[in-house]
Motif scaffolding. Structure first.
Motif, PDB file in Angstrom:
ATOM      1  N   LEU A   1      74.823  48.023  73.702  1.00  0.00           N
ATOM      2  CA  LEU A   1      76.050  47.958  74.693  1.00  0.00           C
ATOM      3  C   LEU A   1      75.982  46.632  74.829  1.00  0.00           C
ATOM      4  O   LEU A   1      75.487  44.803  74.911  1.00  0.00           O
ATOM      5  N   ALA A   2      73.719  46.841  75.347  1.00  0.00           N
ATOM      6  CA  ALA A   2      73.450  45.961  75.526  1.00  0.00           C
ATOM      7  C   ALA A   2      73.024  45.063  74.851  1.00  0.00           C
ATOM      8  O   ALA A   2      72.557  43.479  75.093  1.00  0.00           O
ATOM      9  N   LEU A   3      72.297  45.374  73.725  1.00  0.00           N
ATOM     10  CA  LEU A   3      71.936  44.197  72.422  1.00  0.00           C
ATOM     11  C   LEU A   3      72.656  43.938  71.966  1.00  0.00           C
ATOM     12  O   LEU A   3      72.685  42.288  71.448  1.00  0.00           O
ATOM     13  N   LYS A   4      74.620  44.358  71.288  1.00  0.00           N
ATOM     14  CA  LYS A   4      75.124  43.340  71.171  1.00  0.00           C
ATOM     15  C   LYS A   4      75.215  42.084  71.203  1.00  0.00           C
ATOM     16  O   LYS A   4      75.633  41.099  70.570  1.00  0.00           O
ATOM     17  N   PRO A   5      75.890  42.184  72.528  1.00  0.00           N
ATOM     18  CA  PRO A   5      75.986  40.570  73.230  1.00  0.00           C
ATOM     19  C   PRO A   5      75.134  39.804  72.942  1.00  0.00           C
ATOM     20  O   PRO A   5      75.441  38.552  73.316  1.00  0.00           O
TER      21      PRO A   5
ATOM     22  N   ARG B   1      77.839  36.229  73.776  1.00  0.00           N
ATOM     23  CA  ARG B   1      77.844  36.708  74.819  1.00  0.00           C
ATOM     24  C   ARG B   1      76.785  36.519  76.287  1.00  0.00           C
ATOM     25  O   ARG B   1      77.326  36.320  77.700  1.00  0.00           O
ATOM     26  N   LEU B   2      75.552  36.119  75.645  1.00  0.00           N
ATOM     27  CA  LEU B   2      74.237  36.403  76.583  1.00  0.00           C
ATOM     28  C   LEU B   2      74.050  35.638  76.328  1.00  0.00           C
ATOM     29  O   LEU B   2      73.519  36.144  74.674  1.00  0.00           O
TER      30      LEU B   2
ATOM     31  N   LYS C   1      88.503  41.486  89.292  1.00  0.00           N
ATOM     32  CA  LYS C   1      89.308  40.570  89.479  1.00  0.00           C
ATOM     33  C   LYS C   1      89.192  39.415  89.771  1.00  0.00           C
ATOM     34  O   LYS C   1      89.480  39.191  88.102  1.00  0.00           O
ATOM     35  N   THR C   2      88.626  38.978  90.605  1.00  0.00           N
ATOM     36  CA  THR C   2      88.157  37.923  90.512  1.00  0.00           C
ATOM     37  C   THR C   2      86.933  37.055  90.084  1.00  0.00           C
ATOM     38  O   THR C   2      87.130  35.925  88.996  1.00  0.00           O
ATOM     39  N   PHE C   3      85.996  38.128  90.468  1.00  0.00           N
ATOM     40  CA  PHE C   3      84.534  37.014  90.357  1.00  0.00           C
ATOM     41  C   PHE C   3      83.824  37.235  89.096  1.00  0.00           C
ATOM     42  O   PHE C   3      82.793  37.252  88.988  1.00  0.00           O
ATOM     43  N   TYR C   4      84.234  38.902  88.592  1.00  0.00           N
ATOM     44  CA  TYR C   4      84.068  40.080  87.290  1.00  0.00           C
ATOM     45  C   TYR C   4      84.607  39.146  86.125  1.00  0.00           C
ATOM     46  O   TYR C   4      86.040  39.343  85.869  1.00  0.00           O
ATOM     47  N   PRO C   5      83.704  38.788  85.232  1.00  0.00           N
ATOM     48  CA  PRO C   5      81.822  38.852  84.730  1.00  0.00           C
ATOM     49  C   PRO C   5      81.524  37.211  85.802  1.00  0.00           C
ATOM     50  O   PRO C   5      82.113  36.542  85.900  1.00  0.00           O
TER      51      PRO C   5
ATOM     52  N   PHE D   1      77.178  38.633  83.486  1.00  0.00           N
ATOM     53  CA  PHE D   1      77.109  37.525  83.474  1.00  0.00           C
ATOM     54  C   PHE D   1      76.663  36.722  81.899  1.00  0.00           C
ATOM     55  O   PHE D   1      76.552  37.494  81.339  1.00  0.00           O
ATOM     56  N   SER D   2      77.329  35.701  81.885  1.00  0.00           N
ATOM     57  CA  SER D   2      76.889  34.999  80.450  1.00  0.00           C
ATOM     58  C   SER D   2      75.366  34.600  79.771  1.00  0.00           C
ATOM     59  O   SER D   2      75.057  34.100  79.380  1.00  0.00           O
ATOM     60  N   ASN D   3      74.852  33.884  81.450  1.00  0.00           N
ATOM     61  CA  ASN D   3      73.552  33.760  81.304  1.00  0.00           C
ATOM     62  C   ASN D   3      72.533  34.578  81.942  1.00  0.00           C
ATOM     63  O   ASN D   3      72.904  34.527  83.574  1.00  0.00           O
TER      64      ASN D   3
END
Length: 1022
Positions: free
Chosen positions: A428-432, A437-438, A591-595, A626-628
């Motif tokens: 789950l951590a590696l795939k993104p 996505r990461l 709902k608003t701020f994640y991710p 987070f994406s970055n």
RNA sequence: GGGCGAUUAGCUCAGCUGGCUAGAGCGCCUGCUUUACACGCAGGAGGUCACAGGUUCAAGUCCUGUAUCGCCCACCA
């Protein structure tokens, strides 16, 4: 009409005023949109500082970088959330408090009840949490203080229990054995980073282990094998001797048995690649010392533990927690092997036993050799005694186990090229990362993350501490009955319908309460100790509800006891991106701020923290947190050492804030942030006005100088902005300096915006620095001075000046928020209405912090103006150079003429006034056919324009200068000529590069001709 | 042991997909109370881009190796 800026820039006042404005208006406190959507959001969660100590310079850097991003995005109209908070930092905090209590009261942790001790840590936490929050505020962090969290507050604690429960229910949490770093003196477990490695002058003892039956190898009768060890006392727990399968002797010895001396235990010789082959000439120290035989003690050595696992070896623990030899802590074959020799050792300290054992071997003639050996030994950083690898039961998270019910969402099977299942936690951590996505910035850090996950082992999450999230499991060991004892596994029991949902088929006496607890949402697992005893583990999802309290009461009445361990600090940290937002509740925040958008941290916790947040974010919430991931440098002192308390080379951010101002500190830190992995900051001491001597760095002067310049330039601008009226602006009346500075501004806006979006810090700041200092202050303001005295020109200059200042403040605000806010407020008072009618607008704002980020100025870019000003500047510099060179006093008014080609002549004549102003020239005239006056000094510009400064001739200086120039030109010309003479260059290089070289050659030739001409004239004139 | 990085002016660092006549700030030298700023202004000196090979028309930039320094991870019979 407002008062002007004060004459001196005082950071403290400015900072206080800005903070008041910001906090009174709750500018940092975004609301989730009432309509539930639409506005774009930008979220950063703070890496929660540990409550162990006040913040250091690394924190200042880390948080400044986050604040720059947040302020930038806020001004770009994002709904921005920067979530602040602190971390309880389990072992670190407990240790500092223990230390303090010991030194102040002479008491140890064990002198307290658990609750009482935790209360003491809590008090420490309260003190430091408050200090840390104050420090963050002082640093200008625009965090949403209304949402401040702590990893152990009720909101986060609930998330911890929910996550733990989820993992437990999914069968990802299990109980297993692990060798921990044990400190026998204080009798506590140490984290790996609390183990200090010290070089110890020790010995290698070569011990002979007799074979049960002698072996014949190539005609030689072998009676013994010899093992080499630095810790002979552990031999009591040996359960095998290992050798490398590649060893020549292996074929004769593998599978044979050895009788362990003293103990008499019969142990096998096994094959394991781990064993280093002996080689007396090797570079590898191990190979030089190796005999090829390795004693294997799974209970007392991490490597041996691994070997034991691979070969299913027995684990025999021969030590008591105090480090003495003991048969009471897992010496499983004690009753079979006990004899006088062993019994004599019982109760001896490990080092005493070492001597005794060596002596025993010596007496029996089984000590083959003793060699000196210097090696690193782990010592407790607290008691300074050697640590002992010690076997204990710990809770683990299975990170590679596929999670069936996530298969649908995340896919199944292994990630290509790895043994990591897509739907395991590691997966789950590696795939993104793999599917983009990461993203890591700088990119190279992705590798650290990837390799760690690919080689991940199960995560031990329990810690033998008091400060932390206590594990929400109650357990009890009970006898059980079952007909088929060969099928003792949970799976089998499930199949047999004996466990099932565990609701009604428990076959344990008095299991009724379990039924009730399950009804209340608890989850139950079993672990069979042997054929009669089973441990029942009950996990309780949340302790917040009263109903659960009753369940607990019932369990405890029935004899269940809560696990005394707490969770690894990183467990709660892993949940931080969503625990802070109220998960597992489906809150509006979540709902608003994640991710979130970006995580900003240093490289040392990529594995410990970043990977685990991604893992848990995916697992708990179903998305990356987070994406970055922006990885910034670590600050070192001038010698490249880490800043630390013990070295005394740390710099306290609060001291810098006091001496230089927060903005200065932020400016320096961001200007030093490139994508290198370290930044060096020379440390010097300074004496503060009150006499304190503190560390600082000359680097901070850069920031202070900049702020001072900004203050003064703004002060000057504001002095000239009284009475500004945007209605008086007419774009057609702008002069070339207006067009030029607006063009430079427009370019700066696009550079800064673009590089900030790419997480660059030093780059946008140096663009701004150049624009503000070199363009705006050095040139534009100087040219504007006389215009401000001219009633006809003033309104245009005022409007442009106000516009440029306004925009400069906006661009600088993310970096230096306080001073820019302070000036902006003044600007609002003095010139409330700004904007270049028909050209560009400047959106009004009550405060700079929420003002609109500059954009859409592309139409102001003006190549013609930039080209002309560049030429004018070159001319001015040339004249200044002559003045300085010939020692003409600064106040001497000059007469200057210039000879050049038509186009240049027109530009120079058209802007003669600008040249006169900044070069101290009274008369200036350019022409295509001017003749150099006899007594004029000459200088030749890059484009071969000849500049004559009248009445300034100094033949010697003149000749020297031209001669030098001639030499340089000839050299440069030769290089270009050679290039152009090279056919390969002409045919293979890009046409524009060839053309460029051609132009360059023309230019050089013209310049050279001119120089030569004047040089010969000079010689002719004597 | 595995991995990542650094080495450019006296110092701290830029220099991104090769085109460089190698830049900035500090420090240094010269001059300056120019009515915003001496925390300033103007001018200047200072570099075989660690070393050795290679690729290329062209290398600070790409490749290989060497040296020195640093960090992370693993380990220390």
């Amino acid at each position: 009409m407002g008062e002007q800026l004060s004459k001196v820039y005082e950071s403290k006042t400015i900072e206080q005023q800005a903070n008041e404005i910001w906090s009174a208006n709750l500018y940092f406190h975004p609301e989730p949109p009432a309509d539930g959507k639409d506005k774009k959001t930008y979220t950063i969660v703070i890496p929660p500082p540990n409550v162990t100590a006040p913040l250091h310079l690394g924190h200042a850097l880390n948080n400044t970088l986050q604040d720059v991003l947040i302020r930038f995005r806020r001004m770009q109209n994002y709904n921005t959330l920067w979530m602040p908070g602190t971390d309880h930092a389990g072992i670190a905090t407990q240790t500092v408090v223990e230390k303090r209590i010991l030194s102040e009261e002479g008491k140890r942790r064990t002198d307290f009840e658990r609750q009482e001790f935790v209360g003491r840590v809590q008090a420490w936490k309260d003190e430091y949490e408050a200090r840390i929050i104050d420090q963050l505020k002082a640093m200008g962090c625009s965090c949403d203080w209304e949402r401040t969290r702590f990893t152990m507050d009720e909101v986060c604690a609930k998330a911890v229990r929910a996550a733990f429960f989820k993992l437990f229910k999914d069968g990802l949490i299990y109980r297993g054995k692990r060798l921990v770093n044990w400190d026998p003196a204080t009798q506590t477990v140490l984290a790996d980073d609390e183990v200090e490695h010290e070089l110890v002058q020790g010995h290698f003892w070569y011990l002979r282990y007799p074979l049960v039956e002698p072996v014949n190898i190539g005609g030689e009768q072998i009676e013994c094998v010899t093992v080499a060890t630095t810790r002979p006392e552990t031999m009591l727990g040996d359960t095998a001797v290992a050798m490398n399968p590649a060893d020549k002797r292996a074929e004769y010895l593998l599978g044979k048995k050895v009788r362990l001396p003293i103990v008499g235990r019969i142990i096998p010789i096994i094959a394991d690649e781990h064993v280093v082959l002996p080689d007396a000439d090797s570079d590898d120290e191990k190979a030089r010392f190796s005999t090829g035989f390795l004693k294997v003690t799974p209970a007392h050595d991490p490597d041996d533990w691994e070997i034991g696992l691979r070969h299913g070896l027995e684990v025999i623990n021969v030590l008591a927690p105090d480090g003495s030899i003991s048969d009471k802590y897992g010496w499983t074959d004690w009753n079979e092997i006990r004899n006088e020799d062993v019994e004599n050792l019982i109760g001896m300290d490990r080092f005493e036993a070492r001597e005794a054992i060596i002596e025993w071997f010596r007496m029996q003639d089984l000590l083959e050799d003793v060699r000196e050996y210097a090696h690193e030994v782990g010592h407790s950083y607290r008691s300074h005694v050697p640590i002992e690898p010690y076997l204990s039961d710990q809770w683990y998270i299975a990170v590679k186990k596929p999670i069936e019910h996530l298969g649908k969402k995340f896919g199944e099977g292994l990630i290509e090229g790895t043994d990591v299942a897509v739907n395991s936690l590691a997966g789950l951590a590696l795939k993104p990362l793999l599917d983009g996505r990461l993203r890591f910035i700088p990119e190279r850090y992705a590798k650290t993350y990837q390799t760690w996950l690919e080689n991940l082992r199960d995560w031990p999450i329990s810690r033998q501490l008091w400060w932390g999230h206590q594990i929400p499991i109650w357990s009890q060991t009970l006898p059980f009955e079952m007909e088929d004892s060969s099928a003792l596994s949970i799976d089998k029991l499930v199949d047999a319908g004996m466990v099932g949902d565990l609701t009604d088929k428990i076959m344990i006496t008095g299991g009724e309460y379990l039924k009730e607890s399950i009804k209340q949402g608890c989850w139950v697992r079993m672990r069979f100790l042997d054929e009669q005893m089973v441990v029942i583990y009950v996990c309780i999802p949340t302790l917040a509800l009263d109903v659960k309290k009753e369940v607990i009461k019932e369990l405890e009445t029935a004899g269940f006891v809560r696990d005394t361990d707490v969770l690894d600090t990183w467990f709660s940290s892993a949940l931080w991106p969503f625990s802070t937002m109220g998960w597992p509740e489906d809150t509006p925040e979540l709902k608003t701020f994640y991710p979130g958008n970006v995580l900003c941290t240093a490289r040392d916790i990529i594995t410990l923290w970043v990977s685990r947040m991604v893992m848990m974010g995916q697992y708990c919430v179903g998305n990356v947190p987070f994406s970055n991931v922006y990885i910034h440098a670590m600050i070192q002192d001038g010698e490249g050492r880490r800043m630390s308390k013990s070295l005394g080379n740390g710099i306290d951010p609060l001291v810098i804030i006091e001496s230089h101002g927060t903005d200065a500190m932020r400016f320096t830190l961001t200007s030093m942030t490139t994508d290198t992995q370290d930044i060096r900051m020379p440390v010097v001491s300074m004496t503060l006005p009150d006499g304190r001597v503190e560390n600082t760095s000359p680097k901070f002067d850069i920031g202070r100088n900049f702020c001072n310049k900004l203050w003064n330039a703004s002060r000057f601008a504001l002095m000239n902005l009284e009475g500004l009226d945007p209605a008086e602006f007419d774009p057609g009346k702008m002069d070339i300096t207006d067009r030029w500075i607006l063009s430079r501004l427009a370019k700066t806006v696009s550079e800064v915006t673009e590089s900030l979006a790419q997480f660059k810090y030093s780059e946008p700041l140096s663009s701004l620095y150049r624009f503000f200092w070199n363009d705006f202050c050095d040139w534009y303001l100087e040219w504007a001075k006389p215009r401000m005295q001219n009633e006809r020109k003033k309104p245009i200059a005022q409007n442009v000046l106000a516009f440029v200042l306004d925009h400069t403040l906006r661009l600088l605000h993310p970096f230096v928020p306080f001073i820019t806010e302070g000036i902006f407020q003044k600007l609002n008072e003095i010139a409330p209405m700004r904007g270049l009618k028909g050209v560009a607008e400047s959106k009004e704002a009550k405060a700079l912090v929420i003002a609109q980020w500059p954009e859409g100025l592309e139409s102001l870019m003006d190549e013609d103006a930039e080209k002309q000003i560049m030429l004018i500047q070159a001319a001015i510099r040339t004249i200044r150079d002559i003045r300085s060179n010939r020692n003409l006093p600064p106040n001497k008014i000059l007469v200057v003429s210039a000879k050049s080609q038509q186009e240049t002549v027109e530009i120079l004549n058209g802007n003669a006034e600008l040249i006169q102003q900044l070069a101290g020239v009274k008369e200036f005239e350019a022409g295509t056919a001017l003749v150099k006056p006899a007594n004029a000094a000459i200088s030749i510009m890059d484009d071969a324009t000849e500049v004559y400064v009248h009445d300034a001739v100094d033949l010697r200086a003149e000749r020297a200068k031209l001669k030098k120039q001639k030499e340089q030109l000839e050299k440069a010309k030769k290089v270009v000529e050679a290039k152009l003479a090279n056919e390969n260059f002409v045919t293979k290089a890009k046409p524009e590069v060839v053309a460029q070289a051609g132009d360059r050659l023309t230019e050089l030739s013209e310049q050279l001709n001119t120089v030569e001409k004047h040089l010969s004239e000079l010689y002719n004139s004597g």
